[in-house]
Structures are given as C-alpha cells and as structure tokens.
Design a protein around this motif. Structure first.
Motif, PDB file in Angstrom:
ATOM      1  N   MET A   1      43.248  66.614  42.374  1.00  0.00           N
ATOM      2  CA  MET A   1      41.960  66.823  41.763  1.00  0.00           C
ATOM      3  C   MET A   1      41.781  65.784  40.667  1.00  0.00           C
ATOM      4  O   MET A   1      42.668  65.521  39.877  1.00  0.00           O
ATOM      5  CB  MET A   1      41.903  68.238  41.191  1.00  0.00           C
ATOM      6  CG  MET A   1      40.571  68.600  40.681  1.00  0.00           C
ATOM      7  SD  MET A   1      40.567  70.403  40.475  1.00  0.00           S
ATOM      8  CE  MET A   1      39.168  70.516  39.469  1.00  0.00           C
ATOM      9  N   ALA A   2      40.586  65.263  40.615  1.00  0.00           N
ATOM     10  CA  ALA A   2      40.310  64.208  39.652  1.00  0.00           C
ATOM     11  C   ALA A   2      40.126  64.804  38.262  1.00  0.00           C
ATOM     12  O   ALA A   2      39.668  65.931  38.110  1.00  0.00           O
ATOM     13  CB  ALA A   2      39.054  63.450  40.055  1.00  0.00           C
ATOM     14  N   ALA A   3      40.484  64.033  37.280  1.00  0.00           N
ATOM     15  CA  ALA A   3      40.340  64.484  35.898  1.00  0.00           C
ATOM     16  C   ALA A   3      38.850  64.523  35.542  1.00  0.00           C
ATOM     17  O   ALA A   3      38.094  63.618  35.896  1.00  0.00           O
ATOM     18  CB  ALA A   3      41.101  63.562  34.972  1.00  0.00           C
ATOM     19  N   GLN A   4      38.454  65.567  34.857  1.00  0.00           N
ATOM     20  CA  GLN A   4      37.058  65.687  34.463  1.00  0.00           C
ATOM     21  C   GLN A   4      36.906  65.169  33.042  1.00  0.00           C
ATOM     22  O   GLN A   4      37.756  65.399  32.192  1.00  0.00           O
ATOM     23  CB  GLN A   4      36.598  67.143  34.533  1.00  0.00           C
ATOM     24  CG  GLN A   4      36.577  67.688  35.930  1.00  0.00           C
ATOM     25  CD  GLN A   4      36.103  69.142  35.943  1.00  0.00           C
ATOM     26  OE1 GLN A   4      35.993  69.767  34.911  1.00  0.00           O
ATOM     27  NE2 GLN A   4      35.846  69.652  37.138  1.00  0.00           N
ATOM     28  N   ARG A   5      35.825  64.478  32.822  1.00  0.00           N
ATOM     29  CA  ARG A   5      35.595  63.943  31.480  1.00  0.00           C
ATOM     30  C   ARG A   5      34.834  64.972  30.658  1.00  0.00           C
ATOM     31  O   ARG A   5      34.130  65.835  31.190  1.00  0.00           O
ATOM     32  CB  ARG A   5      34.819  62.640  31.549  1.00  0.00           C
ATOM     33  CG  ARG A   5      33.413  62.797  32.077  1.00  0.00           C
ATOM     34  CD  ARG A   5      32.658  61.471  31.997  1.00  0.00           C
ATOM     35  NE  ARG A   5      31.318  61.609  32.513  1.00  0.00           N
ATOM     36  CZ  ARG A   5      30.291  62.086  31.820  1.00  0.00           C
ATOM     37  NH1 ARG A   5      30.449  62.453  30.578  1.00  0.00           N
ATOM     38  NH2 ARG A   5      29.098  62.181  32.367  1.00  0.00           N
ATOM     39  N   ALA A   6      34.947  64.909  29.358  1.00  0.00           N
ATOM     40  CA  ALA A   6      34.233  65.799  28.461  1.00  0.00           C
ATOM     41  C   ALA A   6      32.782  65.347  28.397  1.00  0.00           C
ATOM     42  O   ALA A   6      32.504  64.147  28.371  1.00  0.00           O
ATOM     43  CB  ALA A   6      34.857  65.771  27.077  1.00  0.00           C
ATOM     44  N   PRO A   7      31.822  66.285  28.371  1.00  0.00           N
ATOM     45  CA  PRO A   7      30.422  65.884  28.318  1.00  0.00           C
ATOM     46  C   PRO A   7      30.081  65.285  26.950  1.00  0.00           C
ATOM     47  O   PRO A   7      30.632  65.672  25.925  1.00  0.00           O
ATOM     48  CB  PRO A   7      29.656  67.185  28.536  1.00  0.00           C
ATOM     49  CG  PRO A   7      30.613  68.262  28.181  1.00  0.00           C
ATOM     50  CD  PRO A   7      31.981  67.726  28.449  1.00  0.00           C
ATOM     51  N   ALA A   8      29.183  64.340  26.973  1.00  0.00           N
ATOM     52  CA  ALA A   8      28.725  63.713  25.730  1.00  0.00           C
ATOM     53  C   ALA A   8      27.773  64.664  25.013  1.00  0.00           C
ATOM     54  O   ALA A   8      27.263  65.624  25.597  1.00  0.00           O
ATOM     55  CB  ALA A   8      28.030  62.391  26.046  1.00  0.00           C
ATOM     56  N   ALA A   9      27.532  64.416  23.748  1.00  0.00           N
ATOM     57  CA  ALA A   9      26.642  65.264  22.963  1.00  0.00           C
ATOM     58  C   ALA A   9      25.244  65.226  23.566  1.00  0.00           C
ATOM     59  O   ALA A   9      24.694  64.167  23.834  1.00  0.00           O
ATOM     60  CB  ALA A   9      26.607  64.790  21.518  1.00  0.00           C
ATOM     61  N   GLY A  10      24.672  66.383  23.790  1.00  0.00           N
ATOM     62  CA  GLY A  10      23.322  66.487  24.330  1.00  0.00           C
ATOM     63  C   GLY A  10      23.249  66.364  25.835  1.00  0.00           C
ATOM     64  O   GLY A  10      22.170  66.458  26.415  1.00  0.00           O
ATOM     65  N   GLU A  11      24.364  66.151  26.492  1.00  0.00           N
ATOM     66  CA  GLU A  11      24.373  66.004  27.960  1.00  0.00           C
ATOM     67  C   GLU A  11      24.430  67.398  28.605  1.00  0.00           C
ATOM     68  O   GLU A  11      25.102  68.296  28.126  1.00  0.00           O
ATOM     69  CB  GLU A  11      25.599  65.196  28.384  1.00  0.00           C
ATOM     70  CG  GLU A  11      25.687  64.941  29.864  1.00  0.00           C
ATOM     71  CD  GLU A  11      26.943  64.167  30.216  1.00  0.00           C
ATOM     72  OE1 GLU A  11      27.140  63.928  31.401  1.00  0.00           O
ATOM     73  OE2 GLU A  11      27.713  63.822  29.315  1.00  0.00           O
ATOM     74  N   TRP A  12      23.656  67.549  29.677  1.00  0.00           N
ATOM     75  CA  TRP A  12      23.651  68.821  30.395  1.00  0.00           C
ATOM     76  C   TRP A  12      24.953  68.998  31.149  1.00  0.00           C
ATOM     77  O   TRP A  12      25.495  68.062  31.716  1.00  0.00           O
ATOM     78  CB  TRP A  12      22.486  68.854  31.374  1.00  0.00           C
ATOM     79  CG  TRP A  12      21.166  69.037  30.688  1.00  0.00           C
ATOM     80  CD1 TRP A  12      20.344  68.072  30.229  1.00  0.00           C
ATOM     81  CD2 TRP A  12      20.552  70.268  30.372  1.00  0.00           C
ATOM     82  NE1 TRP A  12      19.235  68.595  29.638  1.00  0.00           N
ATOM     83  CE2 TRP A  12      19.336  69.972  29.721  1.00  0.00           C
ATOM     84  CE3 TRP A  12      20.879  71.594  30.559  1.00  0.00           C
ATOM     85  CZ2 TRP A  12      18.471  70.939  29.264  1.00  0.00           C
ATOM     86  CZ3 TRP A  12      20.010  72.553  30.113  1.00  0.00           C
ATOM     87  CH2 TRP A  12      18.830  72.235  29.473  1.00  0.00           C
ATOM     88  N   VAL A  13      25.430  70.221  31.165  1.00  0.00           N
ATOM     89  CA  VAL A  13      26.662  70.527  31.884  1.00  0.00           C
ATOM     90  C   VAL A  13      26.291  71.341  33.107  1.00  0.00           C
ATOM     91  O   VAL A  13      25.565  72.325  33.024  1.00  0.00           O
ATOM     92  CB  VAL A  13      27.638  71.329  30.985  1.00  0.00           C
ATOM     93  CG1 VAL A  13      28.900  71.662  31.752  1.00  0.00           C
ATOM     94  CG2 VAL A  13      27.963  70.554  29.730  1.00  0.00           C
ATOM     95  N   ARG A  14      26.765  70.948  34.253  1.00  0.00           N
ATOM     96  CA  ARG A  14      26.477  71.657  35.489  1.00  0.00           C
ATOM     97  C   ARG A  14      27.601  72.660  35.753  1.00  0.00           C
ATOM     98  O   ARG A  14      28.764  72.308  35.786  1.00  0.00           O
ATOM     99  CB  ARG A  14      26.389  70.669  36.635  1.00  0.00           C
ATOM    100  CG  ARG A  14      26.056  71.321  37.955  1.00  0.00           C
ATOM    101  CD  ARG A  14      25.707  70.274  38.932  1.00  0.00           C
ATOM    102  NE  ARG A  14      24.331  69.875  38.611  1.00  0.00           N
ATOM    103  CZ  ARG A  14      23.374  69.749  39.511  1.00  0.00           C
ATOM    104  NH1 ARG A  14      23.644  69.945  40.766  1.00  0.00           N
ATOM    105  NH2 ARG A  14      22.169  69.418  39.168  1.00  0.00           N
TER     106      ARG A  14
END
Length: 93
Positions: A1-14
């Motif tokens: 499984m690929a590493a997931q990156r942390a969302p940037a400030a203000g970015e929508w999370v699915r």
C-alpha cells in the motif's frame, strides 16, 4: 500500500465511505398498533374509558374541592371564619 500524504491546510479530505444500500423495512403501523393495544388490553380499555368520561379531571377537581372545603371548614368555627369564607369566595369566583 502506498504511503498517504497529509492534507494541506484548507484542502478537502475524501473519506472512504461504503455505498449506500437499501435497508429493510420494519414493521408497519398496523403491527405497531396491534402490539400496543393487544399487549396491555386492560390498560388500553381503562385509558379509553377514563378519557371518554373525563375521569382524571374529575378526580383532580374532587381533590381540590376536598382541600378547599377542609380549609374553610377548619377555620369556619373560629373567629377567622367570616374572613376566610369571604377570601375563598373571592378566590373561587
């Protein structure tokens, strides 16, 4: 499984949500009413008779009259009798 990156400030999370499915229906109104009425038939009949003949209101008024009558009767034989009777008459008008 690929590493997931942390969302940037203000970015929508699915979010990963499973698809909505159709849920089974529960019992209908007829089944609910049948269970309510048939489970406590004596209580249901007493409630209907009490509501029809206004029994709770009658009991409340009888208790109120008993308390007021007891207070008036208690003081009626004393020197406070005429004042108490006059106040109760004013209260009940």
């Amino acid at each position: 499984m690929a590493a997931q990156r942390a969302p940037a400030a203000g970015e929508w999370v699915r979010a990963l949500v499973p698809p909505a499915v159709r849920l089974g229906r529960g019992p209908g109104a007829r089944a609910w009413l049948g269970a309510i009425v048939l489970r406590n038939l004596r209580g249901t009949a007493a409630g209907i008779v009490g509501a029809w003949f206004n029994v709770p209101f009658t009991i409340m008024m009888a208790a109120t009259g008993a308390v007021i009558g007891a207070l008036v009767g208690l003081f009626h034989g004393s020197f406070l009798g005429p004042q108490i009777v006059a106040r109760v008459d004013r209260l009940l008008q």
